[in-house]
Design an enzyme around this catalytic site. Structure first.
Site, PDB file in Angstrom:
ATOM      1  N   GLU A 161       0.926  -1.010   0.065  1.00 18.31           N
ATOM      2  CA  GLU A 161      -0.013   0.021  -0.126  1.00 18.31           C
ATOM      3  C   GLU A 161       0.934   1.435  -0.180  1.00 18.31           C
ATOM      4  O   GLU A 161       0.470   2.221   0.728  1.00 18.31           O
ATOM      5  CB  GLU A 161      -1.150  -0.044   1.403  1.00 18.31           C
ATOM      6  CG  GLU A 161      -0.154  -0.007   2.506  1.00 18.31           C
ATOM      7  CD  GLU A 161       0.238  -1.492   3.342  1.00 18.31           C
ATOM      8  OE1 GLU A 161       0.087  -2.386   2.177  1.00 18.31           O
ATOM      9  OE2 GLU A 161       0.370  -1.402   4.454  1.00 18.31           O
ATOM     10  N   HIS A 217      -8.072  -4.196  -0.864  1.00 20.18           N
ATOM     11  CA  HIS A 217      -7.470  -4.277   0.287  1.00 20.18           C
ATOM     12  C   HIS A 217      -6.331  -3.125   0.410  1.00 20.18           C
ATOM     13  O   HIS A 217      -6.273  -2.450   1.486  1.00 20.18           O
ATOM     14  CB  HIS A 217      -6.579  -5.680   0.491  1.00 20.18           C
ATOM     15  CG  HIS A 217      -5.744  -5.750   1.656  1.00 20.18           C
ATOM     16  ND1 HIS A 217      -6.234  -6.187   2.827  1.00 20.18           N
ATOM     17  CD2 HIS A 217      -4.434  -5.353   1.824  1.00 20.18           C
ATOM     18  CE1 HIS A 217      -5.337  -6.408   3.630  1.00 20.18           C
ATOM     19  NE2 HIS A 217      -4.324  -5.896   3.146  1.00 20.18           N
ATOM     20  N   GLU A 218      -5.475  -3.059  -0.628  1.00 25.15           N
ATOM     21  CA  GLU A 218      -4.365  -1.981  -0.740  1.00 25.15           C
ATOM     22  C   GLU A 218      -5.232  -0.622  -0.832  1.00 25.15           C
ATOM     23  O   GLU A 218      -4.548   0.349   0.089  1.00 25.15           O
ATOM     24  CB  GLU A 218      -3.587  -1.963  -1.893  1.00 25.15           C
ATOM     25  CG  GLU A 218      -2.841  -3.364  -1.853  1.00 25.15           C
ATOM     26  CD  GLU A 218      -2.462  -4.053  -0.748  1.00 25.15           C
ATOM     27  OE1 GLU A 218      -2.151  -3.368   0.299  1.00 25.15           O
ATOM     28  OE2 GLU A 218      -2.204  -5.465  -0.472  1.00 25.15           O
ATOM     29  N   HIS A 241      -6.199   0.470   2.763  1.00 25.72           N
ATOM     30  CA  HIS A 241      -4.828   0.891   3.669  1.00 25.72           C
ATOM     31  C   HIS A 241      -4.888   2.309   3.744  1.00 25.72           C
ATOM     32  O   HIS A 241      -4.100   2.914   4.469  1.00 25.72           O
ATOM     33  CB  HIS A 241      -3.509   0.089   3.268  1.00 25.72           C
ATOM     34  CG  HIS A 241      -3.217  -0.967   3.913  1.00 25.72           C
ATOM     35  ND1 HIS A 241      -3.181  -1.308   5.033  1.00 25.72           N
ATOM     36  CD2 HIS A 241      -2.804  -2.306   3.393  1.00 25.72           C
ATOM     37  CE1 HIS A 241      -3.043  -2.631   5.520  1.00 25.72           C
ATOM     38  NE2 HIS A 241      -2.784  -3.100   4.261  1.00 25.72           N
ATOM     39  N   GLU A 251      -3.397  -4.473   9.570  1.00 27.30           N
ATOM     40  CA  GLU A 251      -3.941  -5.262   8.683  1.00 27.30           C
ATOM     41  C   GLU A 251      -5.540  -5.742   9.008  1.00 27.30           C
ATOM     42  O   GLU A 251      -6.437  -6.130   8.075  1.00 27.30           O
ATOM     43  CB  GLU A 251      -3.105  -6.418   8.516  1.00 27.30           C
ATOM     44  CG  GLU A 251      -1.718  -6.089   7.956  1.00 27.30           C
ATOM     45  CD  GLU A 251      -1.887  -5.708   6.508  1.00 27.30           C
ATOM     46  OE1 GLU A 251      -2.937  -5.757   5.864  1.00 27.30           O
ATOM     47  OE2 GLU A 251      -0.573  -5.034   6.037  1.00 27.30           O
ATOM     48  N   ASP A 278       8.793  -9.302  10.821  1.00 21.42           N
ATOM     49  CA  ASP A 278       7.902 -10.110   9.634  1.00 21.42           C
ATOM     50  C   ASP A 278       7.225 -11.330  10.263  1.00 21.42           C
ATOM     51  O   ASP A 278       6.163 -11.590   9.555  1.00 21.42           O
ATOM     52  CB  ASP A 278       8.773 -10.349   8.379  1.00 21.42           C
ATOM     53  CG  ASP A 278       8.986  -9.114   7.660  1.00 21.42           C
ATOM     54  OD1 ASP A 278       8.580  -8.052   8.048  1.00 21.42           O
ATOM     55  OD2 ASP A 278      10.030  -9.501   6.705  1.00 21.42           O
ATOM     56  N   TYR A 284      -4.233 -10.489  10.385  1.00 23.02           N
ATOM     57  CA  TYR A 284      -5.104 -10.362   9.302  1.00 23.02           C
ATOM     58  C   TYR A 284      -6.791 -10.944   9.675  1.00 23.02           C
ATOM     59  O   TYR A 284      -7.690 -10.133   9.581  1.00 23.02           O
ATOM     60  CB  TYR A 284      -4.912 -10.947   7.987  1.00 23.02           C
ATOM     61  CG  TYR A 284      -3.657 -10.231   7.331  1.00 23.02           C
ATOM     62  CD1 TYR A 284      -2.316 -10.291   7.721  1.00 23.02           C
ATOM     63  CD2 TYR A 284      -3.796  -9.612   6.152  1.00 23.02           C
ATOM     64  CE1 TYR A 284      -1.522  -9.981   7.152  1.00 23.02           C
ATOM     65  CE2 TYR A 284      -2.759  -8.874   5.364  1.00 23.02           C
ATOM     66  CZ  TYR A 284      -1.517  -9.118   6.012  1.00 23.02           C
ATOM     67  OH  TYR A 284      -0.211  -8.619   5.554  1.00 23.02           O
TER      68      TYR A 284
HETATM   69  N1  BES Z   1       1.060  -4.567   3.970  1.00 21.50           N
HETATM   70  C1  BES Z   1       0.594  -5.814   3.418  1.00 21.50           C
HETATM   71  C2  BES Z   1       1.907  -6.203   2.988  1.00 21.50           C
HETATM   72  C3  BES Z   1       3.258  -6.535   3.796  1.00 21.50           C
HETATM   73  C4  BES Z   1       2.948  -6.768   5.284  1.00 21.50           C
HETATM   74  C5  BES Z   1       4.554  -6.613   3.543  1.00 21.50           C
HETATM   75  C6  BES Z   1       3.744  -6.950   6.217  1.00 21.50           C
HETATM   76  C7  BES Z   1       5.444  -6.620   4.497  1.00 21.50           C
HETATM   77  C8  BES Z   1       5.166  -6.719   5.766  1.00 21.50           C
HETATM   78  C9  BES Z   1      -0.346  -5.597   2.236  1.00 21.50           C
HETATM   79  O1  BES Z   1      -1.341  -4.791   2.438  1.00 21.50           O
HETATM   80  C10 BES Z   1      -1.015  -7.002   2.165  1.00 21.50           C
HETATM   81  O2  BES Z   1      -1.399  -7.183   3.298  1.00 21.50           O
HETATM   82  N2  BES Z   1      -0.997  -7.786   1.033  1.00 21.50           N
HETATM   83  C11 BES Z   1      -1.697  -8.927   1.134  1.00 21.50           C
HETATM   84  C12 BES Z   1      -2.843  -8.536   0.365  1.00 21.50           C
HETATM   85  C13 BES Z   1      -3.900  -9.781   0.838  1.00 21.50           C
HETATM   86  C14 BES Z   1      -4.304  -9.903   2.228  1.00 21.50           C
HETATM   87  C15 BES Z   1      -5.226  -9.316   0.154  1.00 21.50           C
HETATM   88  C16 BES Z   1      -0.797  -9.835   0.068  1.00 21.50           C
HETATM   89  O3  BES Z   1       0.266  -9.367  -0.297  1.00 21.50           O
HETATM   90  O4  BES Z   1      -0.916 -11.031  -0.052  1.00 21.50           O
HETATM   91 ZN    ZN Z   2      -2.484  -5.304   4.109  1.00 15.97          ZN
END
Ligand code: BES
Ligand code: ZN
Length: 625
Positions: A294, A318-319, A322, A341, A396, A404
């Site tokens: 995002e 989703h993005e 955010h 999240e 991470d 989530y």
């Molecule tokens: N912000 C996250 C990606 C992220 C989280 C990167 C933590 C690094 C560390 C992003 O918004 C996300 O949640 N992406 C998911 C989307 C899905 C839940 C719809 C993905 O990449 O799968």
């Molecule tokens: Zn996310």
């Protein structure tokens, strides 16, 4: 800085705040809270990090960023002598102040996960420190792609991934989500390439000299700093949304995303005005480790979302969500990640519901609950609290279903208890109240009790806030879903497992991606090779262009050692670097007759296509580290 000194200066700074506050300021100051972030060396309780001015040259030959980061700061208290930054694998050449005078600096020892503290001695109560530096090869945030790893195969590509704590590997920065600042940047790239950032004024065409200037007037945390450089083109969707992609991907991307302008309007109708300038999307080469990221003004996306039929656009919902939860109201530390999240997944589903209706969206809720329940079966109880415990861990590690799916389920529980009208009122107020601020789980509890629960004891009991946030698993009274569209699928699963030939009887005329995913999940446990063969013969999944279906399908093929799919699998592992998919496929391969050694060999051949973050993750999963 020495721990004792730090404590002393904290006391001083508090004293400073209290002693300088007259009555009218007092109310404001009462909201101020100390930031304690175990994943950052910055000293935000002593220093106000106001603005970053970035000046970087992007060298593809050396795979290096080189230049300077100038930070404008103000001391929060007298007696503060240092400004501290996070760095990781950076070469620091020198530091000067606003007069051009050299400043003393020290790089601390390398600390696991965190990198090195950069501590700069400062005398003035406000001013700038300009840090001249270079990135080193292997910088974790950066993926440098050779031309042949892009779609166009003509020019190389670079992009960053800063969340969670990778910004420090390309910019010396106060790299904690609780610290916000504005920025501008001057970026020099090779002529003929385009540079884009998480900034307000992204270019819509290439410049002749390869110099790009960026501005970001709205304060953001370091994990939202982003840069991409490549052979890129832009196509507008409407006057505030558009898509960037490599030329060969642009038409497909545009056709997939051309209703996103409308989606932004839907989101605004739910939770208030979109507070950023533009909402653009960038389609990256397929090595991108996530589905989406995002980055403000410019969501980064995997090309695997382009399925040709717009069925995977919930990822963009989703993005986009955010832009409120996360980018506007930000988790104070990575232990509060559910506030980013969980809220975003809830909001994402509300967008999906507004566009596709309740029956459709209930499928997503149900798949998410199923996934959460299987996660809970294998996780240690302490890892299943929404408030995470990340002591001695990399943040991470918080990237699980807990933040989530448990987070979103909790909000759905709140909605079911207080009703949709109250819920939406609460969320609008919440986004306004905490806009451009950070929030911890503790502040959330306080706010929620004060503004939602008030003195409604029934709600307090029914919602049981603390059990969700500070307790394991999910409370017994969690929402459950009766998903009409899955009833038929469940029946098909049963009949199909009993008789693989039953496949021809299955009426799947109105099935979407989610019915297929539910079907594949549902047969996984009992399927035999004959089932896999039957599916492929009739539904041709090995040829599917829907990457969600294909990746789950390939996992089942590995489990049953269905060799006809192996060349597609090989191609998939070459091309797709999305962690979520690879995290399933490599462990399945390791469990198959290929074994650990065979899987490691295979991985070694493919890994140059994966982002450094993905490499770390897969290596730990297959036992290479
Ligand atoms: N912000 C996250 C990606 C992220 C989280 C990167 C933590 C690094 C560390 C992003 O918004 C996300 O949640 N992406 C998911 C989307 C899905 C839940 C719809 C993905 O990449 O799968
Ligand atoms: Zn996310």
């Amino acid at each position: 800085m020495h721990k004792l000194l730090w404590k002393l200066s904290l006391v001083l700074s508090l004293f400073f705040i209290i002693s300088c506050t007259n009555n009218s300021e007092k109310e404001e100051k009462e909201e101020e809270f100390l930031i304690e972030d175990m994943h950052s060396f910055a000293n935000p309780n002593e220093i106000d990090y106001q603005h970053l001015s970035l000046d970087l040259n992007v060298s593809f030959d050396e795979k290096q960023l080189k230049g300077s980061a100038t930070w404008t700061y103000q001391k929060k208290a007298e007696g503060v002598n240092y400004i501290q930054f996070d760095t990781r694998d950076l070469f620091i050449e020198k530091v000067i102040d606003q007069n051009g005078d050299a400043l003393k600096f020290e790089l601390g020892n390398h600390v696991q996960y965190l990198g090195q503290e950069l501590s700069i001695e400062i005398k003035e109560s406000s001013g700038t420190v300009q840090i001249f530096y270079e990135t080193k090869e292997g910088a974790e945030a950066l993926q440098w792609l050779e031309a042949n790893q892009t779609f166009g195969k003509k020019q190389p590509f670079l992009y960053t991934q800063s969340e969670t704590i990778y910004a420090r590997s390309w910019i010396p920065s106060p790299d904690g989500p609780g610290i916000r600042f504005t920025y501008d940047a001057n970026i020099q790239v090779p002529q003929g390439m385009m540079a884009l950032m998480s900034a307000q004024n992204n270019p819509q065409s290439k410049t002749n000299n390869g110099v790009y200037q960026f501005e970001m007037h709205q304060a953001i945390p370091a994990y939202l700093l982003a840069l991409a450089v490549g052979d890129l083109q832009f196509k507008a969707i409407d006057d505030r949304t558009g898509v960037y992609a490599e030329p060969s991907q642009l038409t497909a991307a545009y056709e997939e995303f051309n209703e996103i302008g409308e989606m932004v309007n839907v989101a605004e109708e739910l939770y208030g005005k979109y507070r950023w300038n533009r909402y653009d999307m960038l389609v990256l080469p397929s090595g991108f480790p996530f589905g989406g990221m995002e980055n403000p003004e410019l969501t980064f996306l995997t090309p695997t979302i382009i399925s040709g039929d717009k069925t995977l656009l919930n990822l963009i919902a989703h993005e986009l969500a955010h832009s409120w939860s996360g980018n506007l109201v930000t988790n104070a530390t990575w232990e509060d990640f559910w506030l980013n999240e969980g809220f975003t997944v809830y909001f994402e589903r509300r967008i999906t519901e507004a566009i596709h209706g309740k029956d459709y969206t209930d499928m997503l809720w149900s798949l998410s609950l199923q996934s959460l329940q299987s996660t809970l079966e294998v996780m240690e109880a302490r890892d299943t609290w929404m408030k995470l415990d990340l002591k001695d861990k990399h943040p991470d590690g918080g990237l699980t279903d807990i933040s989530y799916d448990k987070g979103a389920l909790f909000l759905r529980k709140v909605e079911e208890t207080i009703g949709r009208e109250e819920m939406d009122k609460f969320l609008i107020d919440y986004f306004n109240h905490f806009a451009f601020k950070t929030i911890s789980s503790e502040q959330f509890v306080q706010y929620f009790n004060k503004h939602v629960i008030k003195d409604n004891k029934d709600w307090a009991k029914e919602i049981n806030l603390k059990a969700w946030i500070y307790g394991p698993g999910i409370p017994d009274n969690h929402p459950v879903y009766e998903v009409k569209r899955f009833e038929k699928v469940d029946e098909a699963i049963q009949n199909f497992i009993a008789d693989a030939e039953y496949i021809v009887e299955i009426d799947r005329e109105d099935w979407s991606t989610y019915e297929y995913l539910h079907f594949l999940n549902g047969i996984e446990k009992d399927a035999k090779l004959k089932h896999i063969e039957s599916i492929d013969q009739h539904w041709h999944f090995t040829k599917s262009n829907n990457m969600e279906i294909l990746s789950l399908w390939l996992k089942l093929c590995i489990q049953q050692e269905y060799k006809d799919a192996y060349s597609r699998l090989d191609q998939f592992l070459d091309e797709v670097g999305r962690m979520k998919f690879l995290e399933e496929l490599y462990p399945a391969l390791k469990k198959s007759s290929l074994g650990k050694e065979g899987t490691i060999n295979l991985y070694q051949q493919k890994k140059h296509n994966y982002h450094p973050i993905t490499q770390m993750e897969i290596e730990s999963l297959i036992g290479l580290k």
